[in-house]
Write a protein that holds these residues in place. Structure first.
Motif, PDB file in Angstrom:
ATOM      1  N   TYR A 194       1.699  -1.241   0.192  1.00 32.49           N
ATOM      2  CA  TYR A 194       0.023  -0.587   0.039  1.00 32.49           C
ATOM      3  C   TYR A 194       0.912   1.304  -0.335  1.00 32.49           C
ATOM      4  CZ  TYR A 194      -4.576   2.408   1.234  1.00 32.49           C
ATOM      5  OH  TYR A 194      -5.498   3.120   1.769  1.00 32.49           O
ATOM      6  N   HIS A 195       1.312   1.990  -1.134  1.00 31.69           N
ATOM      7  CA  HIS A 195       1.510   3.670  -1.171  1.00 31.69           C
ATOM      8  C   HIS A 195       3.248   2.782  -1.314  1.00 31.69           C
ATOM      9  CE1 HIS A 195       1.739   7.576  -0.954  1.00 31.69           C
ATOM     10  NE2 HIS A 195       2.298   7.419  -0.280  1.00 31.69           N
ATOM     11  N   SER A 196       3.991   3.188  -1.386  1.00 29.17           N
ATOM     12  CA  SER A 196       4.959   3.677  -1.503  1.00 29.17           C
ATOM     13  C   SER A 196       6.470   4.534  -0.552  1.00 29.17           C
ATOM     14  CB  SER A 196       5.919   4.839  -2.544  1.00 29.17           C
ATOM     15  OG  SER A 196       5.650   6.039  -2.462  1.00 29.17           O
ATOM     16  N   ASP A 197       5.773   3.453   0.597  1.00 28.41           N
ATOM     17  CA  ASP A 197       6.283   4.024   2.177  1.00 28.41           C
ATOM     18  C   ASP A 197       7.357   3.558   2.281  1.00 28.41           C
ATOM     19  OD1 ASP A 197       3.987   5.293   2.702  1.00 28.41           O
ATOM     20  OD2 ASP A 197       2.996   4.153   4.027  1.00 28.41           O
ATOM     21  N   TYR A 198       7.616   2.150   1.879  1.00 32.96           N
ATOM     22  CA  TYR A 198       9.629   1.392   2.347  1.00 32.96           C
ATOM     23  C   TYR A 198       9.474   1.101   0.985  1.00 32.96           C
ATOM     24  CZ  TYR A 198       6.234   1.353   6.235  1.00 32.96           C
ATOM     25  OH  TYR A 198       5.423   1.094   7.833  1.00 32.96           O
ATOM     26  N   ARG A 199       9.827   2.334   0.123  1.00 32.18           N
ATOM     27  CA  ARG A 199      10.722   1.924  -1.235  1.00 32.18           C
ATOM     28  C   ARG A 199      11.852   1.900  -1.303  1.00 32.18           C
ATOM     29  NH1 ARG A 199      13.434   2.087  -5.972  1.00 32.18           N
ATOM     30  NH2 ARG A 199      12.636   2.854  -7.613  1.00 32.18           N
ATOM     31  N   TYR A 200      12.631   2.661   0.479  1.00 33.91           N
ATOM     32  CA  TYR A 200      13.847   2.930   0.153  1.00 33.91           C
ATOM     33  C   TYR A 200      14.304   1.294   1.124  1.00 33.91           C
ATOM     34  CZ  TYR A 200      13.752   7.751  -1.004  1.00 33.91           C
ATOM     35  OH  TYR A 200      13.721   8.616  -1.383  1.00 33.91           O
ATOM     36  N   ILE A 210       6.794  -4.890  -6.769  1.00 34.16           N
ATOM     37  CA  ILE A 210       5.712  -4.982  -8.150  1.00 34.16           C
ATOM     38  C   ILE A 210       4.108  -5.040  -8.395  1.00 34.16           C
ATOM     39  CG2 ILE A 210       7.060  -6.991  -8.091  1.00 34.16           C
ATOM     40  CD1 ILE A 210       5.229  -8.982  -8.176  1.00 34.16           C
ATOM     41  N   ALA A 211       3.511  -4.690  -6.951  1.00 32.46           N
ATOM     42  CA  ALA A 211       2.205  -4.226  -7.616  1.00 32.46           C
ATOM     43  C   ALA A 211       1.358  -3.067  -6.106  1.00 32.46           C
ATOM     44  CB  ALA A 211       1.237  -5.333  -7.209  1.00 32.46           C
ATOM     45  N   ASP A 212       0.755  -2.328  -6.444  1.00 29.56           N
ATOM     46  CA  ASP A 212       0.289  -1.663  -5.500  1.00 29.56           C
ATOM     47  C   ASP A 212      -1.146  -0.817  -5.358  1.00 29.56           C
ATOM     48  OD1 ASP A 212       0.337   1.312  -4.023  1.00 29.56           O
ATOM     49  OD2 ASP A 212       1.805   1.524  -4.667  1.00 29.56           O
ATOM     50  N   LEU A 213      -1.772  -1.420  -3.810  1.00 30.80           N
ATOM     51  CA  LEU A 213      -2.940  -2.062  -3.435  1.00 30.80           C
ATOM     52  C   LEU A 213      -3.790  -0.704  -4.164  1.00 30.80           C
ATOM     53  CD1 LEU A 213      -1.694  -3.959  -1.927  1.00 30.80           C
ATOM     54  CD2 LEU A 213      -4.031  -3.327  -0.259  1.00 30.80           C
ATOM     55  N   GLU A 214      -2.571   0.345  -4.322  1.00 31.71           N
ATOM     56  CA  GLU A 214      -3.219   2.118  -5.118  1.00 31.71           C
ATOM     57  C   GLU A 214      -3.905   2.230  -6.141  1.00 31.71           C
ATOM     58  OE1 GLU A 214      -2.385   5.668  -1.668  1.00 31.71           O
ATOM     59  OE2 GLU A 214      -1.236   4.441  -2.395  1.00 31.71           O
ATOM     60  N   PRO A 217      -1.238   6.923  -6.838  1.00 29.55           N
ATOM     61  CA  PRO A 217      -1.055   7.278  -4.940  1.00 29.55           C
ATOM     62  C   PRO A 217      -1.803   8.393  -4.562  1.00 29.55           C
ATOM     63  CG  PRO A 217       0.899   7.194  -6.890  1.00 29.55           C
ATOM     64  CD  PRO A 217       0.085   6.686  -7.739  1.00 29.55           C
ATOM     65  N   GLY A 218      -2.133   7.709  -3.293  1.00 26.94           N
ATOM     66  CA  GLY A 218      -3.141   8.398  -2.937  1.00 26.94           C
ATOM     67  C   GLY A 218      -4.551   8.642  -2.590  1.00 26.94           C
ATOM     68  N   VAL A 219      -4.792   7.414  -3.133  1.00 23.92           N
ATOM     69  CA  VAL A 219      -6.061   7.191  -3.959  1.00 23.92           C
ATOM     70  C   VAL A 219      -6.536   6.093  -3.117  1.00 23.92           C
ATOM     71  CG1 VAL A 219      -7.778   6.738  -5.565  1.00 23.92           C
ATOM     72  CG2 VAL A 219      -6.258   8.476  -5.504  1.00 23.92           C
ATOM     73  N   PRO A 220      -7.997   6.200  -2.465  1.00 22.52           N
ATOM     74  CA  PRO A 220      -8.179   4.020  -2.120  1.00 22.52           C
ATOM     75  C   PRO A 220      -8.097   3.286  -2.950  1.00 22.52           C
ATOM     76  CG  PRO A 220      -8.999   6.428  -0.573  1.00 22.52           C
ATOM     77  CD  PRO A 220      -8.631   6.545  -2.387  1.00 22.52           C
ATOM     78  N   PRO A 221      -8.148   1.841  -2.347  1.00 23.13           N
ATOM     79  CA  PRO A 221      -8.283   0.446  -3.350  1.00 23.13           C
ATOM     80  C   PRO A 221      -9.200   0.794  -3.604  1.00 23.13           C
ATOM     81  CG  PRO A 221      -6.976   0.506  -1.361  1.00 23.13           C
ATOM     82  CD  PRO A 221      -7.136   1.660  -1.070  1.00 23.13           C
ATOM     83  N   SER A 222      -9.471   0.087  -5.145  1.00 23.20           N
ATOM     84  CA  SER A 222     -10.675  -0.266  -5.803  1.00 23.20           C
ATOM     85  C   SER A 222     -10.803  -1.655  -5.791  1.00 23.20           C
ATOM     86  CB  SER A 222     -11.709   0.747  -6.650  1.00 23.20           C
ATOM     87  OG  SER A 222     -10.174   0.406  -7.949  1.00 23.20           O
ATOM     88  N   ASN A 223     -12.470  -1.871  -5.885  1.00 21.12           N
ATOM     89  CA  ASN A 223     -12.972  -2.804  -6.427  1.00 21.12           C
ATOM     90  C   ASN A 223     -12.478  -3.893  -7.674  1.00 21.12           C
ATOM     91  OD1 ASN A 223     -14.235  -3.245  -3.919  1.00 21.12           O
ATOM     92  ND2 ASN A 223     -16.228  -3.163  -4.558  1.00 21.12           N
ATOM     93  N   ASP A 250      -8.487  -2.976   5.058  1.00 25.82           N
ATOM     94  CA  ASP A 250      -9.625  -3.977   4.172  1.00 25.82           C
ATOM     95  C   ASP A 250      -8.793  -4.402   3.423  1.00 25.82           C
ATOM     96  OD1 ASP A 250     -10.600  -3.329   6.901  1.00 25.82           O
ATOM     97  OD2 ASP A 250     -11.984  -2.391   5.961  1.00 25.82           O
ATOM     98  N   ALA A 251      -8.649  -4.345   2.863  1.00 29.39           N
ATOM     99  CA  ALA A 251      -7.857  -3.706   1.193  1.00 29.39           C
ATOM    100  C   ALA A 251      -6.885  -5.051   0.984  1.00 29.39           C
ATOM    101  CB  ALA A 251      -7.333  -3.128   0.917  1.00 29.39           C
ATOM    102  N   GLY A 252      -5.823  -4.904   2.450  1.00 32.03           N
ATOM    103  CA  GLY A 252      -4.250  -5.686   2.590  1.00 32.03           C
ATOM    104  C   GLY A 252      -5.451  -7.424   3.226  1.00 32.03           C
ATOM    105  N   GLN A 253      -6.063  -7.052   3.725  1.00 33.78           N
ATOM    106  CA  GLN A 253      -6.531  -8.362   4.629  1.00 33.78           C
ATOM    107  C   GLN A 253      -7.209  -9.281   3.465  1.00 33.78           C
ATOM    108  OE1 GLN A 253      -9.268  -7.149   7.807  1.00 33.78           O
ATOM    109  NE2 GLN A 253      -6.901  -7.896   8.917  1.00 33.78           N
TER     110      GLN A 253
END
Length: 294
Positions: A194-200, A210-214, A217-223, A250-253
């Motif tokens: 979720y997001h690029s928080d841990y890029r470094y 290799i995949a972003d739940l967003e 960036p900054g937009v919540p995951p959609s179905n 929720d989306a991550g789970q």
């Protein structure tokens, strides 16, 4: 009598304890760094571990703290762009303005990745100056510590800041030795996040997102977006789904259960009494203990 009064006043002034340095930290990570470099300072964290540092209300209490601060330490690279300039404007503390000695931006002392020539509204929550979450890289964190210690020395004299920066570096390097088996295990592991928080942190560990739940960036995951991720990650296996504590799980789970892969919740900032070495160890350990490398 007058001369005696003057002498007495000077003696009392000399005997008075030095005023503790007041440090305003935009995020808890920098508050903890300040604590490790300046343990006698009064430190105020403008945000907590469950807040997204991009979105903070410029509350009167924050304005008051910045008004009385001697030094401010923030991430920079536009991380606090939505709220810090308003605080600086309303605080009326000249030392807290950009370019002044009291205003320290960590981004000025490290190189950043994912810099952009231009940013448009449809690109979402991105930064032209690059990804601002560089504090997740231990080596960049050491550079920031040394630079901040130098700044504190310039403002407050040599009160052990340089020596404490060396101790800090040694604590990180000692922890790094203990991480080696975990780093070896994690190298080459792919994740969805979720997001690029841990890029470094991924770069440091030899991992890759290799995949972003967003979807942006900054937009919540959609179905619809999550459905596309299922198809992609069925063909490109991952070791885990990763997100931060300040994001909704929720989306991550959901994605984790569909892919039968572990969900790993990391922390962007130290918690409680954690030192920065302990915080980094905690995040790296969570990843190493959780990822599925099958």
């Amino acid at each position: 009598m007058r001369s005696k009064s003057i002498i007495l006043g000077l003696l009392l002034l000399a005997a008075a304890p030095a005023k503790a340095l007041s440090i305003f930290a935009c995020e808890p990570i920098y508050g903890q760094l300040a604590k490790e470099l300046a343990p006698d300072a009064k430190i105020y964290n403008a945000t907590n571990n469950l807040q997204d540092p991009h979105y903070v209300e410029a509350r009167p209490s924050l304005i008051s703290k910045l008004r009385r601060a001697d030094v401010a330490i923030c991430g920079g690279a536009s991380l606090e762009l939505a709220w810090l300039p308003m605080l600086q404007l309303k605080a009326g503390n000249r030392d807290m303005l950009d370019g002044e000695q009291g205003m320290f931006y960590a981004a000025d002392y490290v190189d950043t990745v994912d810099q952009l020539d231009r940013v448009t509204a449809d690109m979402g929550d991105v930064h032209a100056e690059g990804n601002p979450h560089f504090h997740l890289d231990p080596h960049r964190l050491i550079k920031i510590a040394k630079a901040f210690a130098q700044r504190l020395t310039e403002i407050d004299g040599d009160n052990g800041y340089t020596a404490n920066a060396l101790k800090f570096e040694q604590s990180i390097l000692a922890a790094e030795q203990a991480w080696q088996p975990k780093i070896k295990y994690l190298k080459g592991v792919n994740v969805a996040a979720y997001h690029s928080d841990y890029r470094y942190l991924y770069m440091y560990l030899g991992m890759e997102k290799i995949a972003d739940l967003e979807p942006v960036p900054g937009v919540p995951p959609s179905n619809a977006h999550l459905g596309k991720l299922i198809k992609k990650l069925t063909q490109q296996p991952i070791g885990a789904v990763v997100l931060s504590k300040h994001h909704s799980v929720d989306a991550g789970q959901w994605l984790s259960s569909k892919l039968n892969k572990p969900l790993v919740v990391l922390s962007m900032n130290p918690e409680g009494e954690q030192t920065l070495a302990q915080w980094l160890t905690d995040n790296i350990t969570k990843l190493a203990d959780s990822v599925d490398v099958r």
